[in-house]
Design a protein around this motif. Structure first.
Motif, short mmCIF file in Angstrom:
data_model
loop_
_atom_site.label_atom_id
_atom_site.label_comp_id
_atom_site.label_asym_id
_atom_site.label_seq_id
_atom_site.Cartn_x
_atom_site.Cartn_y
_atom_site.Cartn_z
N SER A 288 0.81 -1.22 0.00
CA SER A 288 0.00 0.00 0.00
C SER A 288 0.85 1.27 0.00
O SER A 288 0.30 2.37 0.05
CB SER A 288 -0.93 0.01 1.22
OG SER A 288 -1.89 -1.01 1.14
N VAL A 289 2.17 1.12 -0.03
CA VAL A 289 3.03 2.30 -0.04
C VAL A 289 2.78 3.09 -1.32
O VAL A 289 2.83 2.55 -2.42
CB VAL A 289 4.52 1.88 0.05
CG1 VAL A 289 5.43 3.09 -0.16
CG2 VAL A 289 4.80 1.24 1.40
N PRO A 290 2.50 4.39 -1.21
CA PRO A 290 2.21 5.20 -2.40
C PRO A 290 3.49 5.59 -3.12
O PRO A 290 4.60 5.22 -2.70
CB PRO A 290 1.54 6.44 -1.80
CG PRO A 290 2.21 6.60 -0.47
CD PRO A 290 2.44 5.19 0.03
N LYS A 291 3.35 6.35 -4.18
CA LYS A 291 4.53 6.94 -4.82
C LYS A 291 5.10 7.93 -3.82
O LYS A 291 4.39 8.77 -3.28
CB LYS A 291 4.16 7.63 -6.12
CG LYS A 291 5.37 8.19 -6.88
CD LYS A 291 4.99 8.69 -8.25
CE LYS A 291 6.19 9.36 -8.94
NZ LYS A 291 7.36 8.50 -9.04
N LEU A 292 6.38 7.85 -3.54
CA LEU A 292 6.98 8.56 -2.43
C LEU A 292 7.50 9.96 -2.77
O LEU A 292 7.89 10.70 -1.87
CB LEU A 292 8.11 7.72 -1.83
CG LEU A 292 7.67 6.39 -1.22
CD1 LEU A 292 8.88 5.55 -0.82
CD2 LEU A 292 6.77 6.61 -0.02
N TYR A 293 7.52 10.30 -4.04
CA TYR A 293 8.09 11.60 -4.41
C TYR A 293 7.57 12.04 -5.77
O TYR A 293 7.04 11.26 -6.55
CB TYR A 293 9.62 11.52 -4.46
CG TYR A 293 10.11 10.61 -5.56
CD1 TYR A 293 10.36 11.10 -6.84
CD2 TYR A 293 10.29 9.24 -5.33
CE1 TYR A 293 10.78 10.25 -7.86
CE2 TYR A 293 10.71 8.39 -6.34
CZ TYR A 293 10.95 8.91 -7.60
OH TYR A 293 11.35 8.07 -8.62
N ARG A 294 7.71 13.30 -6.03
CA ARG A 294 7.54 13.93 -7.34
C ARG A 294 8.38 15.20 -7.28
O ARG A 294 9.06 15.46 -6.28
CB ARG A 294 6.08 14.24 -7.65
CG ARG A 294 5.39 15.12 -6.64
CD ARG A 294 4.12 15.73 -7.18
NE ARG A 294 4.44 16.68 -8.26
CZ ARG A 294 3.54 17.25 -9.04
NH1 ARG A 294 2.26 16.96 -8.87
NH2 ARG A 294 3.89 18.12 -9.96
N GLN A 295 8.37 15.97 -8.30
CA GLN A 295 9.15 17.21 -8.28
C GLN A 295 8.78 18.04 -7.05
O GLN A 295 7.62 18.37 -6.82
CB GLN A 295 8.89 18.02 -9.57
CG GLN A 295 9.70 19.31 -9.67
CD GLN A 295 9.11 20.45 -8.84
OE1 GLN A 295 7.89 20.59 -8.74
NE2 GLN A 295 9.98 21.26 -8.24
N GLY A 296 9.78 18.34 -6.20
CA GLY A 296 9.56 19.22 -5.06
C GLY A 296 8.77 18.65 -3.91
O GLY A 296 8.42 19.40 -3.00
N VAL A 297 8.47 17.35 -3.90
CA VAL A 297 7.61 16.78 -2.86
C VAL A 297 8.14 15.40 -2.44
O VAL A 297 8.58 14.62 -3.28
CB VAL A 297 6.15 16.61 -3.35
CG1 VAL A 297 5.26 16.04 -2.24
CG2 VAL A 297 5.59 17.94 -3.83
N MET A 298 8.05 15.12 -1.13
CA MET A 298 8.31 13.79 -0.60
C MET A 298 7.23 13.44 0.43
O MET A 298 6.66 14.32 1.06
CB MET A 298 9.69 13.73 0.06
CG MET A 298 10.86 13.74 -0.92
SD MET A 298 12.47 13.89 -0.11
CE MET A 298 12.53 15.66 0.21
N VAL A 299 6.95 12.15 0.57
CA VAL A 299 5.91 11.68 1.50
C VAL A 299 6.59 10.82 2.57
O VAL A 299 7.36 9.92 2.26
CB VAL A 299 4.84 10.86 0.77
CG1 VAL A 299 3.69 10.53 1.72
CG2 VAL A 299 4.33 11.59 -0.46
N VAL A 300 6.28 11.08 3.85
CA VAL A 300 6.95 10.39 4.96
C VAL A 300 5.94 9.87 5.97
O VAL A 300 4.77 10.27 5.99
CB VAL A 300 7.95 11.33 5.67
CG1 VAL A 300 9.01 11.83 4.71
CG2 VAL A 300 7.23 12.52 6.31
#
Length: 430
Positions: A288-300
């Protein structure tokens, strides 16, 4: 619009660790927190691990508002009023550098936020982030629900917890599914310190934890817990939302059912309920881990589904992921590159750490337990029945006792069923 190098959405352990990490690297950091102050809306069972927290604030245990160092961990499998349990106790865990402490989040998170403020981090409480701000396809900050509440940033770190609405809007995560998230109901029950120490066989200031499976959640995929604080006990039940709905339970009903068990009732006797809390916990695991990053963004943290329910680990995954994200954000800003490629370093480092490695190791367990409900329903009953037969001394020869015990399992599951269950478990952990 006020501008920052890094904006962190959420003031829990993941978000504050990210903020401290980035601030130490010289970044101008802002933490946006929806509660009155970090900790007021944050809930977890209450165990904080030393090693990852020490990387955020060295020697934190000397000043942090901790409850008790955990010197004993107990695990139990319940069936009605029966309990089969095992424990490990190490008094050395009661001395520095410790292994883990019980904590109350209202106290600890506020203290951690103050540590962040000492490094220049701005904490903006009572504010909800509604969405990211964009310039074309590039993320340039966050939009809050306050009037004129836009804040600019070169990098945004999403530490918003299981309710990861901003991550969903950003296309990084999918909306929560009832079978990938648990709801936890928790009470804090006041008890004098000497009673806690007497009932849990502890020396003054020592702590213990109890994790319960099986009938503690009526066989639903989930767990129950009891943690000792200085002068209170934290007790809670967490179970998958979808499974609870299908069985017709509410979180509070499960908690009251647990408290009525003779073993639990004795531990809580004479206590006074001081707080009632409820919270969503991501339990979907690796799958269930989502996409962890995109330009300028990270998910923690919880927003990234970083919880290992089987081993009762969440705070350490949150802290470690926040620490890594803060460092990556600072490196990217210093290099002048906040592209998706630069943010991908975050995931690379996570995969090299225990966070992703452990989640991957247990990736099939949720599916195993969901698709085989008898593992949490029938097996606790069989295990406790077998224990009763073994420990009952009534003149029956032990050779016959062992034969009868085997009959308990083969009668319920059959020899082929037992072999299949063992094979499924082996494959899930392979």
């Amino acid at each position: 619009m006020e501008n920052f190098d890094v904006i962190v959405v959420g003031g829990g352990p993941a978000g504050l660790s990210a903020a401290i990490s980035a601030a130490r690297a010289g970044m101008k950091v802002c933490v946006v927190e929806r509660g009155d102050y970090p900790g007021t809306k944050n809930v977890m069972g209450g165990v904080l691990y030393t090693q990852p927290t020490n990387e955020v604030v060295p020697d934190f245990w000397k000043d942090a508002p901790l409850e008790r160092p955990v010197i004993e961990q107990r695990y139990g499998i319940m069936s009605k009023d029966e309990l089969f349990s095992a424990a490990y106790r190490d008094p050395a865990w009661g001395q520095p550098p410790y292994n883990a402490h019980t904590v109350l989040r209202v106290k600890f998170d506020r203290w951690l936020a103050e540590e962040a403020e000492k490094l220049g981090v701005m904490i903006v409480p009572e504010t909800v982030v509604d969405d990211l701000l964009y310039h074309g396809d590039d993320v340039v900050g966050v939009r809050t629900t306050r009037p004129d509440g836009d804040l600019g940033a070169k990098v945004v770190i999403l530490a918003e917890g299981a309710n990861n609405f901003v991550a969903v809007k950003a296309g990084l995560a999918k909306p929560l599914h009832p079978d990938s998230v648990a709801v936890v109901a928790k009470e804090i029950i006041a008890l004098p310190a000497e009673k806690i120490e007497d009932r849990f066989c502890l020396e003054p200031h020592e702590g213990a934890t109890i994790e319960l499976f099986g009938d503690s959640t009526d066989g639903i995929l989930g767990t129950s817990f009891i943690y000792t604080n200085k002068d209170s006990i934290s007790i809670g039940v967490g179970a998958m939302v979808g499974a609870m709905g299908r069985k017709g339970w509410s979180p509070n009903d499960l908690l009251e059912n647990l408290k009525a068990k003779p073993y639990i009732k004795r531990l809580l006797q004479g206590g006074e309920i001081k707080e009632y809390l409820a919270h969503l916990i991501p339990e979907g695991g690796y799958n269930s881990v989502p996409k962890l990053y995109r330009q300028g963004v990270m998910v923690v943290g919880d927003a990234a589904m970083f919880v290992n329910g089987l081993t009762r680990e969440g705070s350490n995954l949150a802290t470690t992921s926040g620490l890594i994200a803060g460092k990556v954000a600072a490196e990217a800003i210093q290099s002048g590159d906040t592209s998706a490629q630069a943010m991908s370093v975050y995931e690379t480092r996570l995969r090299d750490s225990f966070v992703i490695k452990d989640l991957y190791k247990f990736r099939n367990l949720i599916g195993l337990l969901e698709n085989n409900p008898h593992l949490l329903g029938e097996y606790p009953e069989m295990l406790n029945q077998a224990a009763r037969m073994y420990f009952t001394i009534d003149g029956t020869p032990k050779t016959e006792v062992f034969k009868n015990i085997m009959g308990v399992f083969t009668k319920r599951r059959g020899k082929s069923g037992l072999v299949k269950d063992m094979f499924k478990a082996w494959r899930a952990l392979k």
